[in-house]
Design a protein around this motif. Sequence first.
Motif, mmCIF file in Angstrom:
data_model
loop_
_atom_site.group_PDB
_atom_site.id
_atom_site.type_symbol
_atom_site.label_atom_id
_atom_site.label_comp_id
_atom_site.label_asym_id
_atom_site.label_seq_id
_atom_site.Cartn_x
_atom_site.Cartn_y
_atom_site.Cartn_z
ATOM 1 N N GLY A 139 0.807 -1.228 0.000
ATOM 2 C CA GLY A 139 0.000 0.000 0.000
ATOM 3 C C GLY A 139 0.831 1.265 0.000
ATOM 4 N N ARG A 140 2.070 1.189 -0.487
ATOM 5 C CA ARG A 140 2.944 2.369 -0.405
ATOM 6 C C ARG A 140 3.018 3.168 -1.700
ATOM 7 N NH1 ARG A 140 7.672 -0.037 3.136
ATOM 8 N NH2 ARG A 140 6.369 -0.612 4.905
ATOM 9 N N LEU A 141 2.484 2.598 -2.789
ATOM 10 C CA LEU A 141 2.541 3.366 -4.044
ATOM 11 C C LEU A 141 1.458 4.430 -4.025
ATOM 12 C CD1 LEU A 141 3.079 0.650 -6.829
ATOM 13 C CD2 LEU A 141 4.760 2.221 -5.835
ATOM 14 N N PRO A 142 1.746 5.584 -4.639
ATOM 15 C CA PRO A 142 0.689 6.580 -4.760
ATOM 16 C C PRO A 142 -0.513 5.935 -5.443
ATOM 17 C CG PRO A 142 2.772 7.411 -5.626
ATOM 18 C CD PRO A 142 2.992 5.978 -5.280
ATOM 19 N N GLN A 143 -1.694 6.270 -4.971
ATOM 20 C CA GLN A 143 -2.888 5.578 -5.445
ATOM 21 C C GLN A 143 -3.050 5.701 -6.963
ATOM 22 O OE1 GLN A 143 -6.335 6.827 -3.366
ATOM 23 N NE2 GLN A 143 -7.388 4.902 -3.739
ATOM 24 N N ASP A 144 -2.728 6.890 -7.489
ATOM 25 C CA ASP A 144 -2.955 7.088 -8.929
ATOM 26 C C ASP A 144 -1.668 6.957 -9.739
ATOM 27 O OD1 ASP A 144 -1.975 9.247 -7.697
ATOM 28 O OD2 ASP A 144 -3.627 10.609 -8.205
ATOM 29 N N LEU A 145 -0.747 6.130 -9.273
ATOM 30 C CA LEU A 145 0.488 5.898 -10.049
ATOM 31 C C LEU A 145 0.210 4.927 -11.195
ATOM 32 C CD1 LEU A 145 3.710 6.191 -10.189
ATOM 33 C CD2 LEU A 145 3.685 3.893 -9.210
ATOM 34 N N LYS A 146 0.697 5.297 -12.408
ATOM 35 C CA LYS A 146 0.650 4.371 -13.530
ATOM 36 C C LYS A 146 2.078 4.085 -13.960
ATOM 37 C CE LYS A 146 -3.887 5.662 -15.159
ATOM 38 N NZ LYS A 146 -4.203 6.491 -13.988
ATOM 39 N N ILE A 147 2.280 2.891 -14.503
ATOM 40 C CA ILE A 147 3.614 2.493 -14.939
ATOM 41 C C ILE A 147 3.544 2.270 -16.438
ATOM 42 C CG2 ILE A 147 5.406 0.713 -14.714
ATOM 43 C CD1 ILE A 147 4.091 0.175 -11.862
ATOM 44 N N LEU A 148 4.400 2.990 -17.159
ATOM 45 C CA LEU A 148 4.347 2.901 -18.624
ATOM 46 C C LEU A 148 5.704 2.406 -19.131
ATOM 47 C CD1 LEU A 148 3.037 3.433 -21.360
ATOM 48 C CD2 LEU A 148 3.580 5.865 -21.109
ATOM 49 N N GLY A 149 5.713 1.191 -19.691
ATOM 50 C CA GLY A 149 6.952 0.625 -20.224
ATOM 51 C C GLY A 149 7.184 1.085 -21.658
ATOM 52 N N VAL A 206 4.137 0.994 -24.399
ATOM 53 C CA VAL A 206 4.117 1.657 -25.696
ATOM 54 C C VAL A 206 5.456 1.409 -26.386
ATOM 55 C CG1 VAL A 206 4.919 3.912 -24.818
ATOM 56 C CG2 VAL A 206 3.576 3.818 -26.908
ATOM 57 N N GLN A 207 5.345 1.160 -27.697
ATOM 58 C CA GLN A 207 6.559 0.941 -28.467
ATOM 59 C C GLN A 207 7.232 2.299 -28.664
ATOM 60 O OE1 GLN A 207 5.599 -0.672 -32.271
ATOM 61 N NE2 GLN A 207 7.676 -1.420 -32.657
ATOM 62 N N GLY A 208 8.545 2.349 -28.493
ATOM 63 C CA GLY A 208 9.222 3.636 -28.666
ATOM 64 C C GLY A 208 10.713 3.431 -28.809
ATOM 65 N N ASP A 209 11.365 4.391 -29.485
ATOM 66 C CA ASP A 209 12.817 4.322 -29.671
ATOM 67 C C ASP A 209 13.408 5.606 -29.098
ATOM 68 O OD1 ASP A 209 15.397 4.253 -30.485
ATOM 69 O OD2 ASP A 209 14.980 3.907 -32.618
ATOM 70 N N VAL A 210 14.125 5.491 -27.983
ATOM 71 C CA VAL A 210 14.649 6.706 -27.339
ATOM 72 C C VAL A 210 15.755 7.358 -28.140
ATOM 73 C CG1 VAL A 210 14.136 6.102 -24.942
ATOM 74 C CG2 VAL A 210 16.299 5.387 -25.935
ATOM 75 N N LEU A 213 9.697 8.786 -30.298
ATOM 76 C CA LEU A 213 9.000 8.953 -29.024
ATOM 77 C C LEU A 213 7.600 9.555 -29.191
ATOM 78 C CD1 LEU A 213 11.951 10.062 -26.698
ATOM 79 C CD2 LEU A 213 10.898 7.819 -26.918
ATOM 80 N N GLU A 214 7.158 9.670 -30.468
ATOM 81 C CA GLU A 214 5.817 10.256 -30.689
ATOM 82 C C GLU A 214 4.725 9.401 -30.043
ATOM 83 O OE1 GLU A 214 5.527 10.872 -34.906
ATOM 84 O OE2 GLU A 214 6.897 12.601 -34.817
ATOM 85 N N GLY A 215 4.881 8.087 -30.202
ATOM 86 C CA GLY A 215 3.885 7.172 -29.619
ATOM 87 C C GLY A 215 3.831 7.353 -28.103
ATOM 88 N N LEU A 216 4.993 7.537 -27.497
ATOM 89 C CA LEU A 216 5.054 7.725 -26.044
ATOM 90 C C LEU A 216 4.314 8.996 -25.651
ATOM 91 C CD1 LEU A 216 6.137 7.306 -23.151
ATOM 92 C CD2 LEU A 216 8.230 8.469 -23.852
ATOM 93 N N GLN A 217 4.545 10.060 -26.419
ATOM 94 C CA GLN A 217 3.873 11.323 -26.070
ATOM 95 C C GLN A 217 2.349 11.171 -26.134
ATOM 96 O OE1 GLN A 217 6.199 13.971 -28.746
ATOM 97 N NE2 GLN A 217 6.404 15.201 -26.898
ATOM 98 N N ASN A 276 16.691 13.731 -26.375
ATOM 99 C CA ASN A 276 15.354 13.697 -26.983
ATOM 100 C C ASN A 276 14.268 14.126 -26.000
ATOM 101 O OD1 ASN A 276 16.161 13.025 -29.575
ATOM 102 N ND2 ASN A 276 16.397 10.869 -29.004
ATOM 103 N N LEU A 277 14.424 13.746 -24.740
ATOM 104 C CA LEU A 277 13.450 14.228 -23.741
ATOM 105 C C LEU A 277 13.513 15.752 -23.677
ATOM 106 C CD1 LEU A 277 13.956 11.634 -20.845
ATOM 107 C CD2 LEU A 277 11.948 11.890 -22.314
#
Length: 498
Positions: free
Chosen positions: A34-44, A86-90, A96-100, A133-134
Motif C-alpha cells: 500500500g505504499r505506491l501513490p494511489q494514482d500511479l501508472k507504470i508505462l513501459g 508503448v513501443q518507442g525508440d529513445v 518517441l511520438e507514440g510515447l507522447q 530527446n526528452l
Amino acid sequence: MTTAGPTTLVIFGASGDLTHRKLIPALCNLHRKGRLPQDLKILGVARSAKTDAEFRDSLFQGGVRTADMGPSPEEWQAFASRIFYVQGDVASAPGLEGLQAKLGELEALADGNGNRLYYLALAPSLYEPAVNNLGSLGMAREPSSQSSGQSSGWRRVVVEKPFGVDLASSKRLNDLMQAVFSEHQVYRIDHYLGKETVQNILVFRFANTIFEPLWNRNYIDHVQITVAETVSVSQRGDYYDQAGLLRDMIQSHMLQLLSLIAMEPPSSFDADSLRDEKVKVLRAVRKIQPQDAHSHGVTGQYQGYGSEPGVAAGSRTPTFAALRLFIDNWRWQDVPFYLRSGKALAEKTTEIIVQFRCPPHLMFPMAQGADLPANTLSICVQPDEGFHLRFQAKAPDTWFQLQPVDLEFHYQNAFGDQANPDAYERLLLDALTGDASLFARNDEIEQAWMIVDPFITGFTADQAPPPAEYPLGSWGPREADAFIQRDGRKWLRGCGGH
Ligand code: NDP
C-alpha cells in the motif's frame, strides 16, 4: 517531498533484465504494502512491439512469478492494472511520438499536468540520446513553481549506473543532464544505498553515542571493505571486459560505503546535508599518481577469464582488485582503508571491518608476546545482514587464556524474515516522493572518478604488469595477501568468517 497528483513512472528499457528482475517485483511489493501513490501508472517503453496484456504477461513470467513470497493472483491483477506499454525508440525524437500520445491519454485526467518519473533502464550508450530527446521534445520541462516546492507537474529522471567510464565522460554526461534537467530532477542510482544495512550505518553511527567517540585515528587501526562475489562474468563478458572491476565495483558501491563509514555527522537529515558530508570525504581521499598505482594496490584476474564469451583474447581487464586509500583529514589521517573486491571468489559477501587498535599494555601472562587479535566491528551488508563486535574474553577454566568472542546483532533475528526489502523498493519510493538522500549527486560521482581514474590508468598502462592470476573459488591472488602483509596486517573475515 510529495507524490501528490497523478504520476506516471515511464520505464525506458521495459523489456530488459533490470525491469523484469528488479523494478517490477519491487513496485509490485510496494503496491502490496500500500505504499505506491494511489494514482500511479507504470508505462513501459522499448522498441519491440507488444500490447499492454503481452507486456504484463512477460513481466509476470519474467520476475514476479518466481519472486520469493510473490503476489497472489488477485494482488497481481490489481497491480497489473496500473501497467501499460508503448513501443518507442529513445534514440530518435520521432521514435518517441507514440510515447507522447500515450502519456497524453494517461494524463488526460490531470489536465496534462501529471507528474512523471523517467527511469532510464537502458544501456549507458543510450543515456545521451534519451536525455537529448526528452529535452528537445520539452518532456523534461516542469512548471517553475517546482523550485518553490509546488507539487504538480514535476519531472524527474533516474539514471542507472555506470555513470560514465571515467572523469571526463562523467563530466560530459553531467553537463548534458544539466543542460536538460536541473540537478534537483536527477536521481543517480547506486542500489547499494538502498540496502537496509547500508542505511543502518548512518543510524549506527549517528543515533548511538557509544561508538562515535572511538570513530577516529586515535582508536581505529584500519578499515577493510570487502565486496566478494562467487559468480564469474558469465553472460556479461562484453560489458565487463570494457568496464573491469574498478569501474564496476570500486568507483560506485565501494566508495559509497567508504564515504558513509568515514563522513562527519551531517547537521540534518536532508539530501544535501548528507551528500555534502559524503563529498567532503571523497575530496579528502588522497589522490595517487598513475605510476604509483602498484604501490597502492594490486589487481587480479580469475583463471579462464580470457575464454569467457564476449571477453577479448589476452584481455588484461581485472576481475579482482585490492586498494589502500588514505583520507587526509583530522579524523582519519594515516588510517588505511583497504578495499578488496573480486569475481569468482570463495564466498559471496559484502562486509566492512573496522579494526581497533590493540591495548597499549598487556598484563595477562598468557597473552604476553602473543599475537593478540584486536577488537573488530564487522558490518555485514550481505548476505547475513548484521553487526558483530569481537572482543577478548577469558576462556573458562584456564589461567587467563584469552579467547575472542562476538556480540552479534542479526537483522533476521531482531526483525524477522520480512525485515529486509529489496534495495529497489526503497529507491523507487524515494524517487517518487522526491527524496534524493540515497542517490548520488553530480559532484560525488566526479570525486569518485578522481580517486579511481589514476588507478585504472596506472594498472592498464602498456608497461604495467598484467593482473595476477587466481584460481576460481579462492580469495584472489597471493599478491593481494602479500600487499596487505607488507603493512603488517592481514585480510579479515568478520561475517561468518574468522
Ligand atoms: P537489457 O539489455 O536487458 O535491456 C535493455 C532494454 O533497452 C531492452 O528492454 C531493450 O528493448 C531496450 N532498448 C534498447 N535500445 C532501445 C532504444 N533505442 N529505445 C528504447 N528501448 C531500447 O539491459 P538491463 O536491463 O540489464 O540493464 C539496463 C541498465 O541498467 C544498464 O545501464 C545496466 O548497466 C543497468 N543495471 C542493470 C542491472 C541488472 O541487474 N540487469 C543492475 C544494475 C544496473 P528493445 O530491444 O525491445 O528495444
